[in-house]
Design a protein around this motif. Structure first.
Motif, PDB file in Angstrom:
ATOM      1  N   ASP A   1     102.730  17.874  51.134  1.00 53.48           N
ATOM      2  CA  ASP A   1     103.744  16.917  50.684  1.00 53.48           C
ATOM      3  C   ASP A   1     105.093  17.173  51.348  1.00 53.48           C
ATOM      4  O   ASP A   1     105.797  16.244  51.748  1.00 53.48           O
ATOM      5  CB  ASP A   1     103.910  16.988  49.160  1.00 53.48           C
ATOM      6  CG  ASP A   1     102.783  16.295  48.422  1.00 53.48           C
ATOM      7  OD1 ASP A   1     102.029  15.536  49.059  1.00 53.48           O
ATOM      8  OD2 ASP A   1     102.641  16.520  47.202  1.00 53.48           O
TER       9      ASP A   1
ATOM     10  N   GLN B   1     106.840  13.731  50.719  1.00 57.00           N
ATOM     11  CA  GLN B   1     106.876  13.100  49.394  1.00 57.00           C
ATOM     12  C   GLN B   1     107.209  14.179  48.372  1.00 57.00           C
ATOM     13  O   GLN B   1     106.332  14.862  47.847  1.00 57.00           O
ATOM     14  CB  GLN B   1     105.519  12.457  49.082  1.00 57.00           C
ATOM     15  CG  GLN B   1     105.139  11.330  50.010  1.00 57.00           C
ATOM     16  CD  GLN B   1     106.086  10.142  49.880  1.00 57.00           C
ATOM     17  OE1 GLN B   1     106.347   9.657  48.776  1.00 57.00           O
ATOM     18  NE2 GLN B   1     106.606   9.669  50.994  1.00 57.00           N
TER      19      GLN B   1
ATOM     20  N   ALA C   1     105.577  16.954  40.871  1.00 54.60           N
ATOM     21  CA  ALA C   1     104.570  16.612  39.860  1.00 54.60           C
ATOM     22  C   ALA C   1     103.403  17.587  39.904  1.00 54.60           C
ATOM     23  O   ALA C   1     102.847  17.962  38.863  1.00 54.60           O
ATOM     24  CB  ALA C   1     104.084  15.177  40.076  1.00 54.60           C
ATOM     25  N   ALA C   2     103.010  18.013  41.100  1.00 52.41           N
ATOM     26  CA  ALA C   2     101.886  18.943  41.239  1.00 52.41           C
ATOM     27  C   ALA C   2     102.225  20.287  40.598  1.00 52.41           C
ATOM     28  O   ALA C   2     101.376  20.907  39.939  1.00 52.41           O
ATOM     29  CB  ALA C   2     101.538  19.128  42.714  1.00 52.41           C
TER      30      ALA C   2
ATOM     31  N   LYS D   1      98.495  21.222  48.412  1.00 52.33           N
ATOM     32  CA  LYS D   1      99.056  19.873  48.265  1.00 52.33           C
ATOM     33  C   LYS D   1     100.565  19.862  48.493  1.00 52.33           C
ATOM     34  O   LYS D   1     101.086  19.002  49.213  1.00 52.33           O
ATOM     35  CB  LYS D   1      98.743  19.315  46.872  1.00 52.33           C
ATOM     36  CG  LYS D   1      99.442  17.981  46.609  1.00 52.33           C
ATOM     37  CD  LYS D   1      99.060  17.366  45.314  1.00 52.33           C
ATOM     38  CE  LYS D   1      99.916  16.124  45.035  1.00 52.33           C
ATOM     39  NZ  LYS D   1     100.032  15.204  46.173  1.00 52.33           N
TER      40      LYS D   1
ATOM     41  N   ASN E   1     108.588  13.929  45.369  1.00 55.46           N
ATOM     42  CA  ASN E   1     108.305  13.657  43.956  1.00 55.46           C
ATOM     43  C   ASN E   1     106.887  14.085  43.583  1.00 55.46           C
ATOM     44  O   ASN E   1     106.650  14.620  42.501  1.00 55.46           O
ATOM     45  CB  ASN E   1     108.534  12.177  43.637  1.00 55.46           C
ATOM     46  CG  ASN E   1     107.756  11.249  44.538  1.00 55.46           C
ATOM     47  OD1 ASN E   1     107.461  11.572  45.691  1.00 55.46           O
ATOM     48  ND2 ASN E   1     107.417  10.068  44.040  1.00 55.46           N
ATOM     49  N   THR E   2     105.924  13.872  44.477  1.00 53.14           N
ATOM     50  CA  THR E   2     104.552  14.273  44.171  1.00 53.14           C
ATOM     51  C   THR E   2     104.401  15.794  44.238  1.00 53.14           C
ATOM     52  O   THR E   2     103.573  16.370  43.525  1.00 53.14           O
ATOM     53  CB  THR E   2     103.558  13.598  45.121  1.00 53.14           C
ATOM     54  OG1 THR E   2     103.913  13.898  46.488  1.00 53.14           O
ATOM     55  CG2 THR E   2     103.570  12.083  44.941  1.00 53.14           C
TER      56      THR E   2
END
Length: 265
Positions: free
Chosen positions: A117, A123, A129-130, A113, A125-126
């Motif tokens: 990203d 992205q 978060a992951a 992921k 920010n994601t």
């Protein structure tokens, strides 16, 4: 420490304020750097908003970014001080227990992921978060004692190495320092980018929700390749299904593969 706007006025602690040229309320990053360090400033700005959107300023967000980096630092040093480092896991998934299998699945799903990203989606920010979610699962396994023993420590080493490498583009200073503890004889440049292990991405067991007349009443864990009949039987045998069916026969059993079973009575 107080954080000042570009015009010298303090930003309200705990407040949220959207920065704009018209309001003349830009925040000087140097104030964050002086108080928390450059990595905290970078992490907060990359996590708070996608790069193409306006940034909503939050003092709590800056402090949260700093807490996360302290947590990452503490996690690596506690692991190292608990018995030294070991080689990262390189064996077969079949040799691991369920919790370690789930942790490796989470790890390599995160690698896939975050790579997407950074590269395709852009992205950041994601991506952050992951990695945070990965560390949450690691902490849970650590508390339960699943990362003790030779195999557990090897998986723990693999997780922490990957977390440092995945965050390196955003918080390079702390990651360089932590990598020197995890791999004293190797640089991050030489280590390169982590690659997802396809074998770890295949789950041998899956969790399926059990509904009775469309309402959630429990869950079951079954083999990923379990036949429909076995899934139905396991769902009917759950405590929630037995209780809410009230002795009535099932009119219909709807199986949504990999997700849920709905028993209609």
């Amino acid at each position: 420490a107080a954080v000042l706007r570009a015009d010298g006025l303090p930003v309200t602690i705990g407040g949220v304020e959207k920065m704009s040229k018209s309001k003349n309320n830009g925040v000087d990053p140097q104030q964050i750097i002086d108080a928390y360090g450059a990595d905290t400033a970078r992490l907060f700005m990359m996590f708070a908003s996608p790069p193409e959107q306006s940034l909503e300023w939050s003092d709590a967000g800056v402090e949260g970014a700093h807490r996360f980096l302290r947590r990452l630092w503490r996690t690596v040093y506690e692991f190292k001080n608990s018995g030294g480092t070991t080689a990262a896991f390189g064996g077969s998934q079949d040799a691991l227990g369920k919790e370690l299998k789930d942790l490796r699945h989470k790890l390599h799903s995160t690698i896939a992921k975050v790579s997407d990203d950074y590269d395709r989606r852009q992205q950041f920010n994601t991506a952050i978060a992951a990695v945070m979610e990965l560390l949450n699962q690691f902490d849970s396994c650590n508390r339960n004692g699943d990362t003790s023993g030779e195999q557990g420590r090897a998986v723990a080493q693999e997780v922490l190495e990957a977390a440092v490498r995945l965050l390196w583009p955003i918080v390079p200073h702390i990651c360089e320092a932590l990598w020197s503890e995890l791999r004293p004889s190797e640089t991050l440049w030489a280590a390169g980018w982590p690659q997802a292990d396809e074998a770890a991405l295949v789950k041998s067991e899956i969790e399926i929700m059990v509904q009775v007349n469309g309402k959630l009443r429990g869950k079951i864990t079954v083999a990923a390749d379990a036949p429909k009949g076995d899934i139905e039987a396991a769902a009917l045998a759950t405590e929630g299904a037995v209780k809410f069916m009230e002795g009535k026969p099932a009119k219909k059993i709807i199986v949504v593969p990999g997700r849920l079973v709905n028993i209609v009575v």
